[in-house]
Design a protein around this motif. Structure first.
Motif, PDB file in Angstrom:
ATOM      1  N   ARG A 238       0.823  -1.207   0.000  1.00  0.00           N
ATOM      2  CA  ARG A 238       0.000   0.000   0.000  1.00  0.00           C
ATOM      3  C   ARG A 238       0.861   1.262   0.000  1.00  0.00           C
ATOM      4  O   ARG A 238       0.410   2.355  -0.351  1.00  0.00           O
ATOM      5  CB  ARG A 238      -0.910  -0.031   1.236  1.00  0.00           C
ATOM      6  N   GLY A 239       2.099   1.138   0.423  1.00  0.00           N
ATOM      7  CA  GLY A 239       3.003   2.292   0.442  1.00  0.00           C
ATOM      8  C   GLY A 239       2.848   3.174   1.662  1.00  0.00           C
ATOM      9  O   GLY A 239       3.231   4.347   1.637  1.00  0.00           O
ATOM     10  N   SER A 240       2.282   2.639   2.738  1.00  0.00           N
ATOM     11  CA  SER A 240       2.075   3.435   3.955  1.00  0.00           C
ATOM     12  C   SER A 240       3.021   3.016   5.078  1.00  0.00           C
ATOM     13  O   SER A 240       2.744   3.268   6.252  1.00  0.00           O
ATOM     14  CB  SER A 240       0.620   3.306   4.434  1.00  0.00           C
ATOM     15  N   ALA A 241       4.115   2.367   4.701  1.00  0.00           N
ATOM     16  CA  ALA A 241       5.031   1.836   5.719  1.00  0.00           C
ATOM     17  C   ALA A 241       6.058   2.878   6.149  1.00  0.00           C
ATOM     18  O   ALA A 241       6.614   3.599   5.329  1.00  0.00           O
ATOM     19  CB  ALA A 241       5.748   0.601   5.182  1.00  0.00           C
ATOM     20  N   THR A 242       6.292   2.936   7.459  1.00  0.00           N
ATOM     21  CA  THR A 242       7.376   3.749   8.009  1.00  0.00           C
ATOM     22  C   THR A 242       8.612   2.855   8.151  1.00  0.00           C
ATOM     23  O   THR A 242       8.532   1.638   7.954  1.00  0.00           O
ATOM     24  CB  THR A 242       6.989   4.287   9.400  1.00  0.00           C
ATOM     25  N   LEU A 243       9.726   3.455   8.515  1.00  0.00           N
ATOM     26  CA  LEU A 243      10.939   2.666   8.728  1.00  0.00           C
ATOM     27  C   LEU A 243      10.711   1.644   9.843  1.00  0.00           C
ATOM     28  O   LEU A 243      11.197   0.503   9.749  1.00  0.00           O
ATOM     29  CB  LEU A 243      12.106   3.598   9.086  1.00  0.00           C
ATOM     30  N   GLU A 244       9.968   2.046  10.887  1.00  0.00           N
ATOM     31  CA  GLU A 244       9.667   1.126  11.982  1.00  0.00           C
ATOM     32  C   GLU A 244       8.855  -0.073  11.496  1.00  0.00           C
ATOM     33  O   GLU A 244       9.064  -1.206  11.944  1.00  0.00           O
ATOM     34  CB  GLU A 244       8.887   1.848  13.089  1.00  0.00           C
ATOM     35  N   THR A 245       7.944   0.173  10.546  1.00  0.00           N
ATOM     36  CA  THR A 245       7.145  -0.921   9.982  1.00  0.00           C
ATOM     37  C   THR A 245       8.028  -1.870   9.181  1.00  0.00           C
ATOM     38  O   THR A 245       7.886  -3.100   9.280  1.00  0.00           O
ATOM     39  CB  THR A 245       6.025  -0.359   9.085  1.00  0.00           C
ATOM     40  N   TYR A 246       8.944  -1.295   8.412  1.00  0.00           N
ATOM     41  CA  TYR A 246       9.891  -2.129   7.654  1.00  0.00           C
ATOM     42  C   TYR A 246      10.712  -3.000   8.607  1.00  0.00           C
ATOM     43  O   TYR A 246      10.939  -4.188   8.333  1.00  0.00           O
ATOM     44  CB  TYR A 246      10.830  -1.252   6.821  1.00  0.00           C
ATOM     45  N   ARG A 247      11.147  -2.432   9.701  1.00  0.00           N
ATOM     46  CA  ARG A 247      11.958  -3.197  10.653  1.00  0.00           C
ATOM     47  C   ARG A 247      11.180  -4.377  11.243  1.00  0.00           C
ATOM     48  O   ARG A 247      11.731  -5.462  11.430  1.00  0.00           O
ATOM     49  CB  ARG A 247      12.453  -2.281  11.764  1.00  0.00           C
ATOM     50  N   LEU A 248       9.899  -4.136  11.533  1.00  0.00           N
ATOM     51  CA  LEU A 248       9.065  -5.227  12.039  1.00  0.00           C
ATOM     52  C   LEU A 248       8.928  -6.329  10.980  1.00  0.00           C
ATOM     53  O   LEU A 248       8.990  -7.521  11.297  1.00  0.00           O
ATOM     54  CB  LEU A 248       7.674  -4.699  12.427  1.00  0.00           C
ATOM     55  N   TYR A 249       8.764  -5.911   9.738  1.00  0.00           N
ATOM     56  CA  TYR A 249       8.635  -6.883   8.635  1.00  0.00           C
ATOM     57  C   TYR A 249       9.925  -7.684   8.467  1.00  0.00           C
ATOM     58  O   TYR A 249       9.899  -8.916   8.321  1.00  0.00           O
ATOM     59  CB  TYR A 249       8.287  -6.127   7.351  1.00  0.00           C
ATOM     60  N   TRP A 250      11.061  -6.994   8.511  1.00  0.00           N
ATOM     61  CA  TRP A 250      12.344  -7.694   8.371  1.00  0.00           C
ATOM     62  C   TRP A 250      12.547  -8.682   9.521  1.00  0.00           C
ATOM     63  O   TRP A 250      13.048  -9.789   9.307  1.00  0.00           O
ATOM     64  CB  TRP A 250      13.493  -6.691   8.315  1.00  0.00           C
ATOM     65  N   ASN A 251      12.190  -8.290  10.718  1.00  0.00           N
ATOM     66  CA  ASN A 251      12.324  -9.195  11.865  1.00  0.00           C
ATOM     67  C   ASN A 251      11.455 -10.444  11.696  1.00  0.00           C
ATOM     68  O   ASN A 251      11.858 -11.547  12.080  1.00  0.00           O
ATOM     69  CB  ASN A 251      11.934  -8.478  13.157  1.00  0.00           C
ATOM     70  N   LEU A 252      10.275 -10.264  11.122  1.00  0.00           N
ATOM     71  CA  LEU A 252       9.399 -11.407  10.865  1.00  0.00           C
ATOM     72  C   LEU A 252      10.036 -12.374   9.860  1.00  0.00           C
ATOM     73  O   LEU A 252      10.016 -13.590  10.038  1.00  0.00           O
ATOM     74  CB  LEU A 252       8.044 -10.935  10.321  1.00  0.00           C
ATOM     75  N   CYS A 253      10.615 -11.785   8.810  1.00  0.00           N
ATOM     76  CA  CYS A 253      11.206 -12.610   7.750  1.00  0.00           C
ATOM     77  C   CYS A 253      12.509 -13.273   8.183  1.00  0.00           C
ATOM     78  O   CYS A 253      12.817 -14.400   7.758  1.00  0.00           O
ATOM     79  CB  CYS A 253      11.459 -11.765   6.502  1.00  0.00           C
ATOM     80  N   LEU A 254      13.274 -12.587   9.007  1.00  0.00           N
ATOM     81  CA  LEU A 254      14.593 -13.097   9.395  1.00  0.00           C
ATOM     82  C   LEU A 254      14.566 -13.854  10.720  1.00  0.00           C
ATOM     83  O   LEU A 254      15.604 -14.043  11.349  1.00  0.00           O
ATOM     84  CB  LEU A 254      15.588 -11.931   9.466  1.00  0.00           C
ATOM     85  N   ASP A 255      13.403 -14.309  11.081  1.00  0.00           N
ATOM     86  CA  ASP A 255      13.246 -15.120  12.288  1.00  0.00           C
ATOM     87  C   ASP A 255      13.942 -16.470  12.072  1.00  0.00           C
ATOM     88  O   ASP A 255      13.584 -17.221  11.155  1.00  0.00           O
ATOM     89  CB  ASP A 255      11.760 -15.339  12.562  1.00  0.00           C
ATOM     90  N   PRO A 256      14.961 -16.801  12.886  1.00  0.00           N
ATOM     91  CA  PRO A 256      15.681 -18.068  12.693  1.00  0.00           C
ATOM     92  C   PRO A 256      14.805 -19.316  12.833  1.00  0.00           C
ATOM     93  O   PRO A 256      15.164 -20.388  12.359  1.00  0.00           O
ATOM     94  CB  PRO A 256      16.768 -18.030  13.778  1.00  0.00           C
ATOM     95  N   ARG A 257      13.636 -19.142  13.462  1.00  0.00           N
ATOM     96  CA  ARG A 257      12.726 -20.288  13.598  1.00  0.00           C
ATOM     97  C   ARG A 257      11.970 -20.573  12.297  1.00  0.00           C
ATOM     98  O   ARG A 257      11.309 -21.591  12.179  1.00  0.00           O
ATOM     99  CB  ARG A 257      11.719 -20.028  14.731  1.00  0.00           C
ATOM    100  N   ASP A 258      12.084 -19.639  11.354  1.00  0.00           N
ATOM    101  CA  ASP A 258      11.374 -19.796  10.078  1.00  0.00           C
ATOM    102  C   ASP A 258      12.291 -19.379   8.929  1.00  0.00           C
ATOM    103  O   ASP A 258      12.072 -18.346   8.290  1.00  0.00           O
ATOM    104  CB  ASP A 258      10.101 -18.934  10.106  1.00  0.00           C
TER     105      ASP A 258
END
Length: 217
Positions: A181-201
Motif C-alpha cells: 500500500r506504500g504506507s510503511a514507516t521505517l519502523e514498519t519495515y523493521r518489524l517486517y524484516w524481523n518477521l522474515c529473518l526469524d531463525p525459527r522460520d
C-alpha cells in the motif's frame, strides 16, 4: 445596658486592654481579612501546582525519573483533571517504568481534550505492557477517526506481532499489505524484516533479505 456599653468602649482606650477587647479586635481584624484570604489561598495553590509541573518537566529532561514522576504526581493530586499535568505524569511514569503508568495513561486518553497523538502513544505503551485489549480499543478509535494511516498501520502490525508465534502468519500478511500500500514507516519495515529473518522460520529469509537490499538502494 447603656452604661455597660460605654464602659466597654472606654476600655478600648486603656493602655492595657482587657482580654475581651483584644478578642473582639482580633475577630474584627480577621473579618476584614476574610475577603482576601480566599483569592490568596487559590493563588498560592495555583503557584504550587505550576511549580510541581515545571519541576517534573525539568527533572524529566535531566533524566531524573523519580523526581519527575513524584512532582507530576503531586501536581496531579492537587489538580487531577488538568490535561497538561496528566501528560507530564504519563511521560514521567512511562519513562520511569512505573507500575501505574497504564492507569494514568488510560485516564489521559479518557480526557475530553485528548489528542490523536496521546492515543497513539497509549497504544504503544499498552502493547509494551502486555495490555492488548486496551491497545485494541484505542487503536480501533484511532482508525475510525481517520488518524495517520502510517502510524495506525505500524501500531496494528506491532499489536498483531505482540500476540506471539500463533499470530505470525496474520502479522506477515498484514506487513506485506502495508508495504504494498506504500504506507510503511521505517519502523514498519523493521518489524517486517524481523518477521522474515526469524531463525525459527528460515524459509522467509530470502524474502526478507531481498526486501532489505531493495529498500537500502
Amino acid at each position: 445596658i447603656r452604661k455597660c456599653w460605654k464602659f466597654w468602649l472606654f476600655q478600648w482606650k486603656l493602655p492595657r486592654k482587657p482580654i475581651s477587647v483584644l478578642v473582639v479586635r482580633s475577630l474584627l481584624f480577621l473579618i476584614l481579612l476574610a475577603p482576601l484570604a480566599i483569592p490568596v489561598y487559590y493563588g498560592l495553590r495555583i503557584w504550587r501546582i505550576d511549580n510541581f509541573l515545571d519541576a517534573s518537566i525539568v527533572a524529566l529532561s535531566n533524566n531524573e525519573l523519580v523526581t519527575a514522576w513524584r512532582t507530576a504526581y503531586a501536581a496531579h493530586l492537587m489538580e487531577p483533571d488538568d490535561i497538561e499535568i496528566l501528560r507530564a505524569l504519563r511521560n514521567a511514569s512511562e519513562k520511569a517504568d512505573h507500575p501505574r503508568s497504564i492507569e494514568w495513561s488510560l485516564k489521559l486518553v479518557g480526557h475530553p481534550e485528548v489528542t490523536a497523538a496521546d492515543r497513539l502513544r497509549f497504544v504503544e505503551l499498552a502493547v509494551d505492557r502486555g495490555e492488548g485489549e486496551l491497545a485494541e480499543q484505542q487503536l480501533d478509535q484511532l482508525e475510525r477517526k481517520g488518524a495517520s494511516r502510517t502510524k495506525t498501520d505500524y501500531l496494528r502490525l506491532l499489536l498483531t506481532i505482540s500476540r506471539g508465534q500463533a499470530a505470525k502468519t496474520e502479522a506477515l500478511a498484514l506487513a506485506r499489505t502495508i508495504l504494498k500500500r506504500g504506507s510503511a514507516t521505517l519502523e514498519t519495515y523493521r518489524l517486517y524484516w524481523n518477521l522474515c529473518l526469524d531463525p525459527r522460520d528460515p524459509a522467509l529469509a530470502k524474502e526478507g533479505m531481498s526486501n532489505l537490499r531493495k529498500t537500502a538502494k
